[in-house]
Design an enzyme around this catalytic site. Structure first.
Site, short mmCIF file in Angstrom:
data_model
loop_
_atom_site.label_atom_id
_atom_site.label_comp_id
_atom_site.label_asym_id
_atom_site.label_seq_id
_atom_site.Cartn_x
_atom_site.Cartn_y
_atom_site.Cartn_z
N LYS A 98 -2.35 -9.69 10.75
CA LYS A 98 -2.70 -8.56 10.57
C LYS A 98 -2.96 -7.20 11.25
O LYS A 98 -3.62 -7.53 12.04
CB LYS A 98 -4.22 -8.75 9.74
CG LYS A 98 -4.75 -7.12 8.63
CD LYS A 98 -5.29 -7.63 7.87
CE LYS A 98 -6.82 -7.84 7.91
NZ LYS A 98 -7.89 -8.53 6.79
N GLY A 149 -2.76 -1.75 5.12
CA GLY A 149 -3.93 -1.45 4.07
C GLY A 149 -4.50 0.11 4.60
O GLY A 149 -4.43 0.57 5.09
N GLY A 164 2.95 -5.44 3.66
CA GLY A 164 2.00 -4.24 2.83
C GLY A 164 0.73 -3.55 3.87
O GLY A 164 1.86 -3.59 5.40
N VAL A 207 0.02 -5.59 7.79
CA VAL A 207 0.03 -6.71 7.22
C VAL A 207 1.89 -7.40 8.08
O VAL A 207 2.57 -5.97 6.79
CB VAL A 207 -0.37 -7.39 6.02
CG1 VAL A 207 0.12 -8.87 6.04
CG2 VAL A 207 -1.74 -6.72 5.78
N ASP A 238 -17.42 -9.09 -0.97
CA ASP A 238 -16.01 -8.18 -1.07
C ASP A 238 -15.08 -8.33 -2.11
O ASP A 238 -14.13 -9.02 -1.18
CB ASP A 238 -15.65 -7.08 0.01
CG ASP A 238 -14.51 -6.13 -0.73
OD1 ASP A 238 -13.62 -5.60 -1.58
OD2 ASP A 238 -13.54 -5.56 0.17
N GLY A 282 -5.04 -0.97 8.87
CA GLY A 282 -4.19 -2.05 9.36
C GLY A 282 -2.81 -2.35 8.73
O GLY A 282 -3.33 -1.55 7.55
#
Length: 755
Positions: A514, A495, A493, A500, A614, A498
């Site tokens: 991460k 973001g 993944g 993952v 969040d 960054g």
């Protein structure tokens, strides 16, 4: 003055403006609010044809009836607060050609019907909070030329065909949550000059037919999950000035046909899986100013033809497999930004004018020789680490504005070189003899430690479960080795700042890493968020909060080590029509309870209250048992009871408490609101969107509940489960109350859900 007709029969702009303001502003609005709202209008033949509203409070717009202006052609409402009834009215303006609704607070599904807006040419609704799928009525906008829906929360695949929008020249759908494959119907829009689909979740290959868009000047498909090669047909888009395909899963080699894009100024293919050499024909792109092939698997040498790019200002080739020597012609470069870091480059380095750089990174290569860095007033970033340089008389005063410097290379004076060689010739035989003695001792000890074989393994790999006890240096190396130096095949993944990764240590235990991108790691905002997550998660301990096992802070690598979650995020689980069947009603209620207990612990049972700020379905992770865990504490805050706890607004659109629109004071009730939205999303299968307002004012709870429940799984036939769902629903409604004081505490919610 009384308005007696929807048509203005008074000539002149002044009378029309006064009547418009009288109509639009209710008696409750202060007289000086006219300047604050900045309302303007234009008329033609006594009829209003244009209205412009900037920064207007929703209370002054709630009584507006825009359908009273049937001749309206242009409507601009920006940075204001709109409600659903206004959006319905806009859909009746048959003569409308321009509609701008950007940077408002519009939430929920797109309520404007385009059935009657057949004359619309410009539509800008970016920077809002629209959710739901792509509106089907878009197919009616056959006159549309400019469309910008970016920075919203639109979801789903592109079920609408773009074939009818043949006049479209500008299309921006970036920063949404669109899924599915690339919409092939876009390849028929031959007038397109700008196309941006970045920051979505598009998958599959890029269609070759996209190359037929010869008028395209800017193409941005970055930050998706696109696979396959870069189509050679891109070479036909001869008017391209910007091509950005970065941060995808593209593979194969860079097509030579790109050399046909003679107008290209920006070429960004970074953070993919591209391999093969850099095509030498890139030297034909004489207008190129920005070139980024970083974070790929590109091999071979850097072609000398790259030095022909006289307009080049930024060159980034970091984290590849480039090898060979740098050509002497490279020394003639006058770039602003140069990054060759983390490759296999060797040989001497020479720059005719090193002071032309503001950023120079040659780290992690095999360079030798002297870089010849003289007085440089403009050099701000310099990294020469992990090379074979022998730097003589290096003087930091030569770089008065240097904000970053790293060079853990060998610093020696040349007059020591011969002396060291002589000493080495004397000591070498002694060293060899000593090595044989050590080797014999090692063989002897090896038999002795066979019985205790597993103990070192536990010490090295098995004790990473404690952040305080394990050997950080060894563990960091193990995780780097486990991901083969963060190879993209371990990436699960990405973001905003960054990536993952999944890492499995030799003992078989999987972990989630991460990793901060190299560039973002040096940005204060991202670095602060990274370290904030370490600080918060180091102390929080709850069974429904994701576990932080360790972290690595290094000049080269910054990453966090988490408990591995086999089933990803709740958002992805709810979005996957095949996976969603695993989320039965009992499981969904269980996840909601687990999140509630974790937040109650953070708000009430920790030393000082901690607010997450969040909470969203993307930040709730699921393990193999489909249990929910609160994750991503990058913006979490510890509340200080002795201060007002003010901060900038952060969080995910659609989950942010409404009071943060006019106040920057943080309270735990912000998390309560987000939890309420999350609970409704979990039982409904999707974000409630615009239903939040109607749910807040609804009294028919039972009827409304049945209408929002996820229809993809059977209605609960167990009376106990049905009762629990109803309890979750009722609690969620209290959580999304507009007045924060009317919302319950997470402790009360946790107790209610435990009954």
């Amino acid at each position: 003055m009384r308005i007696i007709s929807s048509k203005f029969i008074f000539p002149g702009h002044t009378l029309t403006m006064l009547m418009l303001l009288h109509f639009m502003l209710s008696a409750s609005c202060p007289t000086d609010y006219i300047d604050t709202c900045r309302i303007k209008s234009s008329c033609k033949n006594g009829l209003v044809v244009e209205i412009s509203i900037n920064t207007c409070d929703g209370s002054c717009l709630k009584n507006v009836n825009f359908s009273s202006f049937p001749s309206l052609k242009k409507l601009f409402i920006v940075k204001s607060e709109l409600e659903g009834n206004i959006l319905h009215q806009i859909g009746l303006l048959q003569n409308l050609t321009h509609l701008d609704l950007w940077q408002n607070y519009i939430k929920g599904t797109f309520l404007i019907s385009f059935t009657n807006l057949t004359q619309l040419k410009h539509l800008y609704v970016y920077d809002n909070n629209f959710s739901g799928t792509f509106p089907l009525s878009f197919a009616n906008l056959t006159q549309l030329e400019y469309l910008n829906l970016s920075h919203n929360n639109f979801t789903g695949s592109f079920v609408v065909s773009f074939n009818n929008l043949t006049r479209l020249e500008y299309l921006d759908l970036s920063s949404n949550n669109f899924i599915g494959t690339f919409p092939v119907s876009l390849t028929n829009l031959t007038r397109l000059t700008y196309l941006d689909l970045s920051a979505n979740y598009l998958s599959g290959t890029i269609p070759s037919r996209l190359g037929s868009l010869k008028n395209l000047e800017r193409l941005i498909l970055s930050q998706n999950q696109l696979t396959g090669p870069v189509p050679p047909s891109f070479g036909y888009m001869i008017n391209l000035t910007l091509l950005d395909l970065s941060t995808n899963l593209l593979n194969g080699s860079i097509p030579k046909e790109i050399c046909n894009l003679k107008k290209l100024k920006t070429l960004n293919l970074a953070n993919n899986r591209l391999d093969g050499p850099i095509p030498s024909v890139l030297g034909l792109l004489t207008h190129l100013e920005f070139l980024n092939f970083g974070m790929n698997n590109i091999s071979g040498s850097i072609p000398i033809e790259i030095t022909y790019l006289e307009s080049l200002q930024r060159l980034d080739l970091n984290h590849n497999l480039l090898s060979g020597n740098c050509h002497p012609e490279f020394g003639q470069w006058r770039l602003d930004y140069l990054d060759f870091s983390s490759n296999l480059l060797s040989g001497n380095v020479y720059f005719h004018d090193p002071c032309s750089f503001s950023h120079l990174d040659l780290s992690d290569n095999h360079f030798t020789g002297i870089p010849m860095l003289t007085f440089c007033n403009g050099l701000f970033h310099l990294d020469l680490s992990c090379n074979n340089f022998i730097l003589e008389g290096f003087n930091f005063s030569k770089f008065p504005h240097l904000s970053y410097f790293n060079s853990n290379t060998t610093f020696e004076e040349r007059h020591r070189s011969n002396k060291n060689i002589i000493i080495l010739e004397i000591l070498f035989p002694m060293i060899v003899g000593l090595c044989f003695i050590i080797l014999g001792y090692v063989i002897y000890c090896h038999k002795k430690v066979t019985i205790e074989k597993r103990q070192p393994e536990i010490k090295k790999h098995g004790d990473v479960y404690s952040i305080l006890n394990y050997d950080g240096r060894i563990a960091c190396e193990d995780f780097i080795n486990a991901t083969e130096n963060f190879d993209l095949k371990y990436c699960i993944g990405r973001g905003g700042y960054g990536s993952v990764y999944k890492a499995k240590l030799p003992n078989g235990t999987p972990f989630t890493l991460k990793k901060l991108h190299r560039f973002e790691a040096k940005q204060p905002a991202f670095d602060k968020s990274f370290k904030n997550e370490i600080q918060v998660l180091t102390h929080l301990r709850h069974k429904s909060i994701v576990k932080l096992y360790g972290f690595c802070l290094h000049d080269k690598y910054n990453f966090l080590v988490y408990e591995y979650m086999e089933n990803g995020s709740l958002f992805c689980a709810l979005s996957d029509t095949e996976f969603v069947v695993m989320l039965d009603w009992k499981t969904r209620v269980k996840i909601i309870k687990q999140v509630a207990h974790a937040l109650a612990y953070m708000h009430h049972d920790y030393i000082q209250p901690v607010i997450h700020r969040d909470i969203s379905s993307k930040n709730i992770l699921l393990n193999s048992k489909m249990e929910g865990f609160v994750a991503d504490f990058g913006v979490a805050k510890v509340l200080d009871p002795n201060s007002f706890n003010q901060s900038v607004v952060v969080g995910t659109l659609g989950y942010i408490a409404p009071e943060l629109a006019y106040s920057i004071t943080m309270t735990e009730k912000c998390d309560v609101y987000s939890f309420g939205v999350l609970a409704l999303e979990t039982i409904g299968g999707k974000h409630p969107g615009d239903l939040l307002m109607s749910l807040n004012s609804s009294n028919g709870h039972g009827a409304m509940l049945e209408s929002i429940l996820d229809k993809r799984i059977p209605y609960p036939n167990d009376r106990l489960i049905e009762k629990e769902i109803l309890r979750v629903y009722d609690i969620a409604l209290t959580c999304i109350h507009i007045n924060p004081k009317s919302r319950p505490t997470m402790r009360h919610i946790s107790q209610e859900l435990s009954k």
